[in-house]
Every structure is written in structure tokens, then in C-alpha cells.
Design an enzyme around this catalytic site. Structure first.
Site, PDB file in Angstrom:
ATOM      1  N   GLY A  92      84.445 154.275 -98.613  1.00 38.04           N
ATOM      2  CA  GLY A  92      85.703 154.677 -98.693  1.00 38.04           C
ATOM      3  C   GLY A  92      86.058 155.294 -97.532  1.00 38.04           C
ATOM      4  O   GLY A  92      87.087 155.243 -97.068  1.00 38.04           O
ATOM      5  N   ARG A  93      85.138 155.986 -97.015  1.00 35.95           N
ATOM      6  CA  ARG A  93      85.399 156.819 -95.670  1.00 35.95           C
ATOM      7  C   ARG A  93      84.174 156.952 -94.703  1.00 35.95           C
ATOM      8  O   ARG A  93      84.122 157.588 -93.734  1.00 35.95           O
ATOM      9  CB  ARG A  93      85.769 158.135 -95.948  1.00 35.95           C
ATOM     10  CG  ARG A  93      84.870 158.954 -96.905  1.00 35.95           C
ATOM     11  CD  ARG A  93      85.087 160.245 -97.145  1.00 35.95           C
ATOM     12  NE  ARG A  93      84.380 161.146 -98.206  1.00 35.95           N
ATOM     13  CZ  ARG A  93      84.410 162.096 -98.500  1.00 35.95           C
ATOM     14  NH1 ARG A  93      85.179 162.882 -97.734  1.00 35.95           N
ATOM     15  NH2 ARG A  93      83.778 162.431 -99.272  1.00 35.95           N
ATOM     16  N   GLY A 126      90.315 158.258 -96.115  1.00 34.65           N
ATOM     17  CA  GLY A 126      89.178 157.800 -95.233  1.00 34.65           C
ATOM     18  C   GLY A 126      88.464 158.860 -94.419  1.00 34.65           C
ATOM     19  O   GLY A 126      87.715 158.832 -93.579  1.00 34.65           O
ATOM     20  N   ASP A 252      76.333 155.973-108.070  1.00 30.57           N
ATOM     21  CA  ASP A 252      76.628 155.537-106.767  1.00 30.57           C
ATOM     22  C   ASP A 252      76.265 156.574-105.814  1.00 30.57           C
ATOM     23  O   ASP A 252      76.274 156.405-104.535  1.00 30.57           O
ATOM     24  CB  ASP A 252      78.244 155.230-106.479  1.00 30.57           C
ATOM     25  CG  ASP A 252      79.017 156.431-106.925  1.00 30.57           C
ATOM     26  OD1 ASP A 252      79.008 156.733-108.075  1.00 30.57           O
ATOM     27  OD2 ASP A 252      79.717 156.994-106.208  1.00 30.57           O
ATOM     28  N   ASN A 253      75.722 157.825-106.254  1.00 30.54           N
ATOM     29  CA  ASN A 253      75.500 158.781-105.237  1.00 30.54           C
ATOM     30  C   ASN A 253      73.768 158.843-105.417  1.00 30.54           C
ATOM     31  O   ASN A 253      73.232 159.842-104.821  1.00 30.54           O
ATOM     32  CB  ASN A 253      75.916 160.129-105.558  1.00 30.54           C
ATOM     33  CG  ASN A 253      77.403 160.124-105.382  1.00 30.54           C
ATOM     34  OD1 ASN A 253      77.753 159.346-104.419  1.00 30.54           O
ATOM     35  ND2 ASN A 253      78.086 161.060-105.748  1.00 30.54           N
ATOM     36  N   ASP A 262      74.266 161.947-100.810  1.00 29.64           N
ATOM     37  CA  ASP A 262      75.849 162.093-100.898  1.00 29.64           C
ATOM     38  C   ASP A 262      76.249 163.555-101.409  1.00 29.64           C
ATOM     39  O   ASP A 262      76.206 163.730-102.519  1.00 29.64           O
ATOM     40  CB  ASP A 262      76.388 161.296-102.171  1.00 29.64           C
ATOM     41  CG  ASP A 262      77.158 160.111-101.043  1.00 29.64           C
ATOM     42  OD1 ASP A 262      76.884 159.977 -99.850  1.00 29.64           O
ATOM     43  OD2 ASP A 262      78.086 159.431-101.751  1.00 29.64           O
TER      44      ASP A 262
END
Ligand code: AMP
Ligand code: MG
Length: 487
Positions: A92-93, A126, A252-253, A262
Site C-alpha cells: 500500500g505504500r 502511501g 502478511d508480515n 515489516d
């Protein structure tokens, strides 16, 4: 040594195509400036450290310039966040700028975090702020120096671009390096969206690029999953042994390579506290310090579920069963070494548990206790450390068992004991308050403290002249810092 324009790109993930990532250009930050760079990370790309001070360096890592061979992409993935499934996440960023290989033939993903909006930004802007970029930079390099597998960080670039969080802050970018940015959540995405062909393509990609030795096994995918289980068990054992709390162990990390990945509201323990929660949005303590161990297994089960198209459920279960025993073996091995022991005895687990209970009850500094334990022969060291404990009778009983255990362990000199113990017991860890001091200075334009702290943490096992202030317990204000998740 290479100049910046001499990097060689390969971009193997980008070549998987549009089902896996989307082409997005970085959105530049205003008035970019170098905050800090890691010489050790520069060496991974064969870069001459002097290039960090050239204007083009700050331009490249703040979105102003791009190599012609780079292929910036935002990756799509999903994941379980705090136990619930989120069907679509993604970069996302952050952008995968491209994949570079060095003279040793190692491939490194260049990932620019804070690079602007992507199709996966959801409600976000972002951006990343200076504070969180510095924290990720310091943590990656500090964990690596401790011997804990981690993504790496090349640099932080600051700017004058305003970014809104709880208050107005400044935008920054951190350039992250890893052999891969593929997460458990990548496999979950293709599994839950029912895209078996792409999921197979992803599995082949990971197997070929990152687990080629598993190809030789009768069941390559199973061998690969087993290896992922093993690497996670070892990584989490190291977190627990060194007091590292990740804070957001969503799938997701979690890296497919078993590296720490992350960084959000992470923390190193100051006082030992098994129940410590470093993420102030984690009301239930799902990711508390001691829960990291079962959560590691939970996350691997989520990955296993996504791998059911390739591996039988029975085989997956059997591989998952390896996690806890492997974790325990790695953890106990490291804790034995932290206690200065070179042999193994059945009661060592109990010795460790009893010590941690005593430390917990008395709020003893986790890092300094072990360091000081190695400063002197066992009997003298425990006599000195005794003052830190409230339950003196309890500590005396433990100390008696410990000194007898050390005596049985072997006959070695004071100097041997110190050297061996200091090599595994750091004097310096990234305490939250140290990061906070460096961030406060950086936010007012002074980057010297970030750079000094990075230097000190690059060599955590060696006492460094004039750096006593980095090896202290936190002052009262620094003990219970609330680290915001909005980074
Ligand atoms: P994290 O908690 O940092 O692992 O982020 C979870 C998800 O939110 C990922 O998909 C991130 O890319 C996304 N995300 C986090 N912060 C932002 C932001 N400021 N703008 C856009 N997306 C973000
Ligand atoms: Mg994330």
C-alpha cells in the site's frame, strides 16, 4: 566497489506479471536528504559507501530518479490480521523497485517503503513518516548484528513533505533489502481467490529461487514447507532468547524466508516481562512477548492451509509438528549459551524458567543481567546481581543451583568464560527510549544521534569506548513508551 549506476538488475518477481504485481512509479518526496545509511548493507550491493553522500543517492531513494533497468511494482497479497482474514492487502505504500544481483551472485530485492499510493493503498496515504522509517532502519540492522535473521535496510531519506498522522509529521522513505519480499499472505491470496494456476506459479517461483535444494527431495513442496517451519522456529527462538517483541505478527508480515520482516511497534524488552505487549492497539495481547511462540505456529498453520493444493493434509500436519520441538531446542541451546554453559543437562530448561520467573517478579533488566553474569566467575557474578532481586531467598536458591551447574559444566578460566558469554550476550540493544532520543533529534534536523546509535548497535557484543549511555536501563520516562501503530 560499484557506483550507483553500475548495479545489475534481474527483476525476477516483476516478470511473473500483472497477476502478481502492478507497475507503479514512486511519488517523490520534497527536499530529500540522507538521514542515515548502512555501510554493511551497501556492501551487500557492492556499493562504495562514499556514494551515500552524493545527491543522486538521496534522489534515487526518495522517488526522484530511477534506474532505467528498474521495474517498480506494487505486490498483491492478503493475510490474517489479528486472527481474521483480510481478503486483499498488498504493497500500500512500498514498491519493489527491482532485483539486483551482486558480484557474489546473491540477489537482493530493493524495496522502497513510503513511496506513495498504489492500487493497494486502501484508506492510506502511501507514505511513511520519519519516525517509523528510522525505527525500521535501526531494527533491521540491529537484529542482523545480533545474529537474528532479518530484512536489511540500506538507508533512510528524510524530506520536508508533510504527512498527517496523529499530528503533522514529515515523510521519509526507507530502502529495504531482502532476498525476497514474498509473505505467507502471498500464498493465502491466490488460495482464497481460487487462482490455482497462479498459485502454482508462485510456488514454483519460491521453490526455484529460494529453496532449490528442496528440488532434490521426493516431495519438493513438502520439503520447502518443512524448511519454512524450521526457519521460523529458529527465528522465533532467537526473538525469545534476546527479548525481541515483533508486535504485529499478521501473516502478511511473515516472510517466506523466515526472516524478521515489516517492523511496526516492535520493542526489545527492558525489564523482563513475559506478558509484555508492545503494540498499544493489541488489546487482547495476541502478540504479547510469550504469545509469539504459539502465534508462530498459528501463522504456519495458516500458510499450511494455503498449501493444501500441493501437499497432503497429513504431511502438512506432520511438518507443523516439528515447530515446537525445534523451537524449544533452539531456544534452550541459546539460553544455555547465554548462561555460559557448554554442555546440556536435563534440568537446564527448569534453570532457565526459574530465572525468568525471578526476573519477572523483580523487574530485572533482561539484557544487562546476562551481560553482567558473564563479567565475572559465576559465584562473584551472582553475588553482585543479587541486589537486583526482591525475592532474595528465591534468587539465592537459584544461584546455588546455577553455580553448581557451572562447576559441573567444565573447568575454564575466567577470561574464557567472559569471552564466550560476551560473544552471545549483547551490551547494547535497540531500547525504545534510545530510538526515541534519536528520533527526537532527527525530527529537529540533527541526524548525528541516529547515526551514532546505528554504529553502536552494529557491534552489540563489543564494549565501545565512550558509549556507556547506550548500555543503561531506561530512565522513568522511557520505560513505558506507547508506540503508535500509525507509522
Ligand atoms: P502494516 O501494518 O504496516 O504491515 O500494513 C498493513 C497493510 O496496510 C499493508 O498492506 C500496507 O501496505 C498498508 N499500509 C500501511 N500503512 C499505509 C499507508 N500509510 N498508506 C497505504 N497503505 C498502508
Ligand atoms: Mg505489513
Amino acid at each position: 566497489m560499484k557506483a550507483l549506476d553500475e548495479l545489475t538488475f534481474d527483476n525476477r518477481f516483476a516478470r511473473l506479471g500483472d497477476a502478481f504485481s502492478t507497475h507503479v512509479l514512486p511519488e517523490p518526496l520534497d527536499e530529500p536528504r540522507l538521514v542515515v545509511a548502512s555501510n554493511a548493507a551497501m556492501a551487500l550491493l557492492d556499493l562504495d559507501p562514499a556514494v551515500a553522500d552524493t545527491p543522486v543517492f538521496a534522489e534515487l531513494f526518495s522517488g526522484h530518479k530511477l534506474w532505467a533497468e528498474a521495474e517498480p511494482r506494487a505486490m498483491v497479497y492478503s493475510g490474517h490480521q489479528f486472527g481474521g482474514y483480510t481478503p486483499q492487502l498488498g504493497d500500500g505504500r512500498g514498491l519493489l523497485l527491482g532485483e539486483v544481483y551482486n558480484e557474489a551472485g546473491e540477489h537482493w530485492d530493493l524495496h522502497l517503503k513510503g513511496a506513495g499510493m498504489t492500487p493497494y493503498s486502501r484508506m492510506g496515504d502511501g507514505r511513511a513518516v520519519l519516525r517509523s522509517s528510522i525505527r525500521e532502519f535501526l531494527a533491521s540492522e540491529a537484529l542482523h548484528a545480533l545474529g537474528i535473521p532479518s530484512s536489511r535496510a540500506l538507508c533512510v531519506i528524510g524530506s520536508s513533505t508533510p504527512v498527517w498522522r496523529e499530528k503533522q509529521e514529515r515523510g521519509a522513505m526507507v530502502l529495504r533489502l531482502a532476498h525476497s519480499h514474498i509473505r505467507f499472505g502471498h500464498f493465502e491470496y491466490f488460495y482464497y481467490t481460487k487462482k490455482p494456476e497462479q498459485q502454482a506459479e508462485l510456488a514454483e517461483h519460491v521453490l526455484n529461487l529460494h529453496y532449490p535444494e528442496c528440488r532434490e527431495q521426493p516431495e519438493p513442496y513438502l520439503a520447502m514447507f518443512r524448511e519454512i517451519v524450521e526457519r521460523n522456529a529458529e527465528m522465533i527462538a532467537k526473538w525469545q532468547a534476546y527479548g525481541f517483541c515483533h508486535g504485529v505478527m499478521n501473516t502478511d508480515n511473515m516472510s517466506i524466508l523466515g526472516i524478521t520482516f515489516d517492523f511496526g511497534p516492535f520493542a526489545f524488552l527492558d525489564d523482563f516481562d513475559a506478558h509484555f505487549i508492545c503494540n498499544h492497539s493489541d488489546h487482547e495481547g495476541r502478540y504479547s512477548f510469550s504469545n509469539q511462540v504459539p502465534i508462530g505456529q498459528w501463522n504456519l498453520s495458516a500458510l499450511a492451509q494455503a498449501l493444501t493444493p500441493f501437499i497432503s493434509v497429513d504431511a502438512l500436519k506432520e511438518a507443523l509438528g516439528l515447530y515446537l520441538p525445534l523451537y524449544q531446542a533452539h531456544y534452550l541451546d541459546l539460553m544455555r549459551r547465554r548462561l555460559g554453559l557448554t554442555t546440556a543437562e536435563d534440568d537446564d530448561q527448569k534453570l532457565v524458567e526459574q530465572l525468568l520467573k525471578l526476573m519477572q517478579n523483580s523487574g530485572v533488566d533482561y539484557t544487562l543481567f546476562f551481560r553482567r553474569l558473564g563479567d565475572e566467575p559465576a559465584a562473584q557474578a551472582v553475588a553482585r546481581l543479587r541486589d537486583d532481586f526482591v525475592d532474595l531467598a528465591g534468587f539465592d536458591a537459584w544461584a546455588e543451583v546455577y553455580t553448581a551447574r557451572v562447576a559441573r559444566d567444565g573447568d575454564y578460566s575466567e577470561a574464557q568464560r567472559r569471552e564466550r558469554m560476551h560473544a552471545v550476550n549483547p551490551l547494547y540493544v535497540l531500547r525504545n527510549y534510545l530510538a526515541q532520543n534519536a528520533i527526537a533529534a532527527a525530527e529537529s534536523g540533527d541526524y548525528s544521534e541516529v547515526r551514532r546509535l546505528h554504529e553502536v548497535l552494529s557491534n552489540p557484543f563489543e564494549e565501545q569506548a565512550g558509549m556507556e549511555q547506550y548500555a543503561q536501563r531506561p530512565p522513568d520516562w522511557g520505560k513505558h513508551l506507547e508506540i503508535s501503530c500509525s507509522s
